[in-house]
Design a protein around this motif. Sequence first.
Motif, short mmCIF file in Angstrom:
data_model
loop_
_atom_site.label_atom_id
_atom_site.label_comp_id
_atom_site.label_asym_id
_atom_site.label_seq_id
_atom_site.Cartn_x
_atom_site.Cartn_y
_atom_site.Cartn_z
N ALA A 85 0.83 -1.21 0.00
CA ALA A 85 0.00 0.00 0.00
C ALA A 85 0.86 1.26 0.00
O ALA A 85 0.57 2.23 -0.70
CB ALA A 85 -0.93 -0.01 1.22
N ALA A 89 1.03 4.30 -2.71
CA ALA A 89 0.79 5.67 -2.26
C ALA A 89 1.89 6.61 -2.73
O ALA A 89 1.65 7.80 -2.95
CB ALA A 89 0.68 5.70 -0.73
N ALA A 101 -6.82 -2.81 -1.72
CA ALA A 101 -6.84 -2.58 -0.28
C ALA A 101 -7.82 -3.55 0.38
O ALA A 101 -8.73 -4.07 -0.26
CB ALA A 101 -7.23 -1.14 0.02
N HIS A 105 -6.13 -2.66 5.93
CA HIS A 105 -5.64 -1.29 5.73
C HIS A 105 -6.47 -0.27 6.51
O HIS A 105 -6.00 0.84 6.77
CB HIS A 105 -5.60 -0.96 4.24
CG HIS A 105 -4.62 -1.81 3.49
ND1 HIS A 105 -5.01 -2.89 2.73
CD2 HIS A 105 -3.27 -1.76 3.42
CE1 HIS A 105 -3.92 -3.46 2.21
NE2 HIS A 105 -2.87 -2.80 2.62
N TYR A 117 2.24 5.84 5.24
CA TYR A 117 1.19 6.36 4.39
C TYR A 117 -0.11 6.44 5.20
O TYR A 117 -0.21 5.86 6.28
CB TYR A 117 0.96 5.43 3.18
CG TYR A 117 0.26 4.15 3.57
CD1 TYR A 117 -1.09 3.96 3.33
CD2 TYR A 117 0.94 3.13 4.23
CE1 TYR A 117 -1.75 2.81 3.73
CE2 TYR A 117 0.31 1.97 4.62
CZ TYR A 117 -1.04 1.81 4.37
OH TYR A 117 -1.69 0.67 4.77
N ILE A 119 -4.25 5.74 4.63
CA ILE A 119 -5.23 5.21 3.69
C ILE A 119 -6.27 6.25 3.31
O ILE A 119 -6.82 6.23 2.21
CB ILE A 119 -5.92 3.95 4.27
CG1 ILE A 119 -6.80 3.29 3.19
CG2 ILE A 119 -6.73 4.28 5.51
CD1 ILE A 119 -7.43 2.00 3.61
N ASP A 122 -3.50 9.44 1.46
CA ASP A 122 -2.51 9.16 0.41
C ASP A 122 -3.01 8.20 -0.67
O ASP A 122 -2.30 7.95 -1.64
CB ASP A 122 -1.23 8.60 1.03
CG ASP A 122 -0.58 9.59 2.00
OD1 ASP A 122 -0.64 10.80 1.72
OD2 ASP A 122 -0.03 9.14 3.03
N LEU A 123 -4.21 7.66 -0.48
CA LEU A 123 -4.78 6.76 -1.48
C LEU A 123 -6.17 7.26 -1.86
O LEU A 123 -6.94 7.71 -0.99
CB LEU A 123 -4.86 5.33 -0.94
CG LEU A 123 -3.52 4.62 -0.75
CD1 LEU A 123 -3.72 3.31 -0.01
CD2 LEU A 123 -2.83 4.37 -2.09
N MET A 263 -7.85 0.98 -5.06
CA MET A 263 -7.44 2.34 -4.76
C MET A 263 -6.25 2.74 -5.63
O MET A 263 -5.52 1.89 -6.15
CB MET A 263 -7.09 2.49 -3.27
CG MET A 263 -8.19 2.03 -2.33
SD MET A 263 -7.91 2.43 -0.58
CE MET A 263 -8.53 4.11 -0.51
N PRO A 265 -3.11 6.11 -6.18
CA PRO A 265 -2.43 7.18 -5.43
C PRO A 265 -3.30 8.44 -5.38
O PRO A 265 -4.01 8.76 -6.34
CB PRO A 265 -1.16 7.44 -6.26
CG PRO A 265 -0.92 6.16 -6.99
CD PRO A 265 -2.29 5.63 -7.30
#
Length: 331
Positions: A85, A89, A101, A105, A117, A119, A122-123, A263, A265
């Motif tokens: 992940a 990201a 994901a 996560h 990161y 969730i 950043d995603l 997901m 970035p």
Amino acid sequence: MPFAIYSPSRRAFWLAGAALATLLCAPLAHAGSDYPNKPIKLVVPYPPGGPTDIVARVVAQKLSERLGQSMVIENRPGAGGNLGAEAVARSPADGYTLVVATTAHAINPSLFSKLGYSITKDLAPISQLTAGPLVIVATPSLAASNVKELIALAKTKSGGINYASSGNGQSTHLSAELFNAMAGVKMNHIPYKGSAPALTDVMSGQADVMFDTMLSAMPFVKGGKLKAIAVTSAQRSPSAPDIPTVAESDLPGFEAIAWNGLMAPAGTPREVIDRLNAELKKVLESPDVKQRFDAQGFAAQWNTPANFNSFVQSEVEKWAKVAKASGAKLD
């Protein structure tokens, strides 16, 4: 009177500059209009053969057909799903690197004091893919065949009961910790790098039980290599109606659901997100995909990016409460 700024040569210079700027900006302004024009990498943050990998490969094949581009699966297991992940990201926000994901996560922010990161920041959510209960499975020789017997055995067995999980911070881990807290027992946690190796050890008796997805566990139950004790949803699963729920067996109110979602970035262009979401809707509504997931205890689950975002936020909050109540913490 000065008039050089309006001279033909100066005017031609500015016109040429404007034309060049337009050409340079055109790819940026229409970055998603020809998407995708090259292969897409789909990062699966778990080993091959596990439930997330199975879901990813089914979706990738169908999505590739609809997009007209190949989708390359890259398995990057480790740190409870965080390595894969985090890598996504930090990837370019162009729609060519995606991640599957999972519930883990949404759990990890409450278990790990330091994550590379976020969730939620950043995603970028595209859509949920699946949702379904876990099933408690045991090695066939275990002297417990239902929840009541499992609790009694956990309280009396010398050395306690060992439970396997697909990794620290996974739903297969925290759902068992929730079980420990609600049942007043302390089963011993043995984390693995994915469901496949964990199930192998449960089948051989190296571990006693596992809370795993029906997608990966039920084929072994049907083959007689594992026995099913209960499912973790509030209601019985339509794909296995003979297996009781934990709640109806001996722990009223117990519920734990596993999910997968796609997901990208953060900052990925909206038109790219919308294109992927629209194609995923068709993929997840196709009868063969729904039938394949339903047969294994997962429901194909499409939603809009906005709704998936709200769902992820609610999952983060939900599991934060569970982690606090259970006292589970990882670093």
